[in-house]
Design a protein around this motif. Structure first.
Motif, PDB file in Angstrom:
ATOM      1  N   MET A 245       5.335  -0.095  -5.844  1.00 55.53           N
ATOM      2  CA  MET A 245       4.454  -0.755  -4.905  1.00 55.53           C
ATOM      3  C   MET A 245       4.741  -2.223  -5.019  1.00 55.53           C
ATOM      4  O   MET A 245       4.518  -2.875  -4.080  1.00 55.53           O
ATOM      5  N   ARG A 246       5.034  -2.763  -6.250  1.00 61.20           N
ATOM      6  CA  ARG A 246       5.343  -4.066  -6.369  1.00 61.20           C
ATOM      7  C   ARG A 246       6.657  -4.566  -5.308  1.00 61.20           C
ATOM      8  O   ARG A 246       6.540  -5.742  -4.595  1.00 61.20           O
ATOM      9  N   GLU A 247       7.595  -3.676  -5.494  1.00 59.09           N
ATOM     10  CA  GLU A 247       8.739  -3.657  -4.724  1.00 59.09           C
ATOM     11  C   GLU A 247       8.466  -3.826  -3.165  1.00 59.09           C
ATOM     12  O   GLU A 247       9.012  -4.366  -2.245  1.00 59.09           O
ATOM     13  N   CYS A 248       7.447  -3.064  -2.541  1.00 55.89           N
ATOM     14  CA  CYS A 248       7.347  -2.800  -1.372  1.00 55.89           C
ATOM     15  C   CYS A 248       6.340  -3.888  -0.925  1.00 55.89           C
ATOM     16  O   CYS A 248       5.872  -3.940   0.515  1.00 55.89           O
ATOM     17  N   GLY A 249       5.873  -4.871  -1.618  1.00 54.36           N
ATOM     18  CA  GLY A 249       5.300  -6.000  -1.146  1.00 54.36           C
ATOM     19  C   GLY A 249       3.966  -6.532  -1.676  1.00 54.36           C
ATOM     20  O   GLY A 249       3.301  -7.329  -1.113  1.00 54.36           O
ATOM     21  N   CYS A 250       3.338  -5.517  -2.523  1.00 52.01           N
ATOM     22  CA  CYS A 250       2.154  -5.790  -2.952  1.00 52.01           C
ATOM     23  C   CYS A 250       2.336  -6.741  -4.368  1.00 52.01           C
ATOM     24  O   CYS A 250       2.754  -6.114  -5.405  1.00 52.01           O
TER      25      CYS A 250
ATOM     26  N   TYR B 298      -2.497  -7.204  -1.429  1.00 49.82           N
ATOM     27  CA  TYR B 298      -1.400  -8.012  -0.653  1.00 49.82           C
ATOM     28  C   TYR B 298      -2.092  -8.800   0.382  1.00 49.82           C
ATOM     29  O   TYR B 298      -3.305  -8.379   0.836  1.00 49.82           O
ATOM     30  N   ASP B 299      -1.439  -9.785   1.084  1.00 53.55           N
ATOM     31  CA  ASP B 299      -1.721 -10.642   2.218  1.00 53.55           C
ATOM     32  C   ASP B 299      -2.076  -9.603   3.474  1.00 53.55           C
ATOM     33  O   ASP B 299      -1.155  -9.010   3.794  1.00 53.55           O
TER      34      ASP B 299
ATOM     35  N   VAL C  90       4.018  -3.641   4.339  1.00 56.70           N
ATOM     36  CA  VAL C  90       3.730  -2.986   3.127  1.00 56.70           C
ATOM     37  C   VAL C  90       3.384  -1.572   3.269  1.00 56.70           C
ATOM     38  O   VAL C  90       3.859  -0.850   2.608  1.00 56.70           O
ATOM     39  N   VAL C  91       2.430  -1.215   3.932  1.00 56.48           N
ATOM     40  CA  VAL C  91       1.917   0.050   4.164  1.00 56.48           C
ATOM     41  C   VAL C  91       3.265   0.938   4.553  1.00 56.48           C
ATOM     42  O   VAL C  91       3.351   2.124   4.137  1.00 56.48           O
ATOM     43  N   LYS C  92       4.043   0.474   5.652  1.00 56.03           N
ATOM     44  CA  LYS C  92       4.957   1.336   6.110  1.00 56.03           C
ATOM     45  C   LYS C  92       6.152   1.479   5.142  1.00 56.03           C
ATOM     46  O   LYS C  92       6.438   2.843   4.777  1.00 56.03           O
ATOM     47  N   GLU C  93       6.628   0.507   4.149  1.00 54.88           N
ATOM     48  CA  GLU C  93       7.359   0.747   3.028  1.00 54.88           C
ATOM     49  C   GLU C  93       6.915   1.579   2.057  1.00 54.88           C
ATOM     50  O   GLU C  93       7.578   2.370   1.639  1.00 54.88           O
TER      51      GLU C  93
END
Length: 329
Positions: free
Chosen positions: A273-278, A294-295, A301-304
């Motif tokens: 989840m961190r790698e995906c942008g959170c 996340y921003d 983010v959700v797509k990844e």
């Protein structure tokens, strides 16, 4: 009469050491979704519970019915109310998953009953009657106030042992602070589909009895980074700073134990989840629900997450809710 209550994230229990005369203490976030919607109408029949959602698992309807019935009986016994009600559950969310459904079910039931009787009780007053907030006050204060909540736990004169709310006397902790959660931040919930440990009842009690007290040094560090880092970063709307503290919290005190109890897939999912942008990811309460901050402008983010973790978890995008439950008469 209908009430829509929020859910909540429980970020940390601050002091499960108790060397300084207090125990518990909590921080957490009130959420817009998922939510509980409950309707109550007076009836000439015996009090009963119905569900408007179709094809709910029997375990879900049984759990909600049991908790509504228990709260109804406590309110009736303590306040001497005589009305019978038909309760209709319009929307549900998972129990024993770290989102605080038990407190919201109990408080919603009590609020509907007391408002129908012309009694305007606070969530703290209701919690004492329906048997909630014996450890954490996040769900109770979130019910009335919403936002990011910090409570100061209990004096050891009130509570001498380490126990979850479900097994503690209903003495709500003191409120230390309530802060707006930034509108610019989204929260994504990751609820495991086929793995994750769901703890309740005697199993939850056993966790507290086995692993407490936690080291005093962990409590000192946790207290410092919450009150001198996390909350100031929250007020300043510093997502990077807030997230760094959230990530650090997962590695110390009782949070470290909560992760240890979950299967390794939960920790792996946190890192993904961190790698995906959170930038900040945590486990809510004993889990197994993970949450990422996340921003809201980062639409990738959700797509990844769905691409990399879609087989593992279902995702819900939500926000902090800066107001309490909504009652419609």
């Amino acid at each position: 009469m209908q009430i829509i209550t929020p859910s909540r994230l429980h970020i940390a229990l601050i002091d499960l050491n108790g060397s300084y005369g207090r125990v518990d203490g909590s921080i957490g976030i009130t959420l817009e979704n998922p939510s509980l919607s409950l309707t109550a109408e007076e009836t000439d029949r015996d009090t009963h519970v119905e569900f408007s959602e179709k094809n709910l698992p029997q375990a879900v309807t049984a759990e909600y019915t049991r908790k509504i019935t228990r709260a109804e009986q406590n309110i009736r016994r303590v306040l001497g109310l005589e009305q019978n009600f038909c309760f209709t559950v319009n929307s549900t969310y998972p129990t024993h998953s770290g989102l605080g459904s038990g407190t919201q079910i109990a408080l919603a039931t009590g609020k509907l009953m007391t408002e129908a009787a012309g009694l305007h009780l606070s969530a703290v007053e209701l919690a004492k009657i329906v048997g909630r907030a014996g450890t954490s006050g996040i769900g109770t204060y979130g019910f009335d106030l919403g936002g990011f909540i910090a409570d100061g736990g209990h004096s050891k004169k009130q509570k001498a042992s380490f126990m979850p709310s479900s097994a503690s006397d209903p003495v709500p902790p003191v409120l230390l602070g309530r802060y707006d959660f930034p509108e610019e931040w989204n929260i994504v919930l990751a609820i495991p589909k086929n793995t994750g440990l769901y703890l309740s009842g005697s199993a939850e009690i056993n966790v507290f009895q086995t692993y407490c007290p936690v080291p005093k040094e962990d409590v000192k560090l946790l207290s410092h980074i919450i009150f001198m880092n996390m909350i100031p970063f929250l007020i300043e709307k510093d997502l990077e700073g807030f997230s760094a503290v959230l990530n650090r919290i997962q590695e110390i005190a009782f949070n470290k134990i909560e992760f240890r109890l979950q299967p390794p897939e939960v920790s792996s999912a946190m890192h993904l989840m961190r790698e995906c942008g959170c930038p900040g990811v945590g486990l809510s309460s004993l889990g197994p629900t993970l949450f990422g901050v996340y921003d809201k402008h980062d639409l990738s983010v959700v797509k990844e997450l769905e691409e990399k973790l879609g087989d593992y978890a279902s995702f819900t995008v939500t926000k902090g809710q800066n107001h309490g439950a909504v009652l419609t008469k």
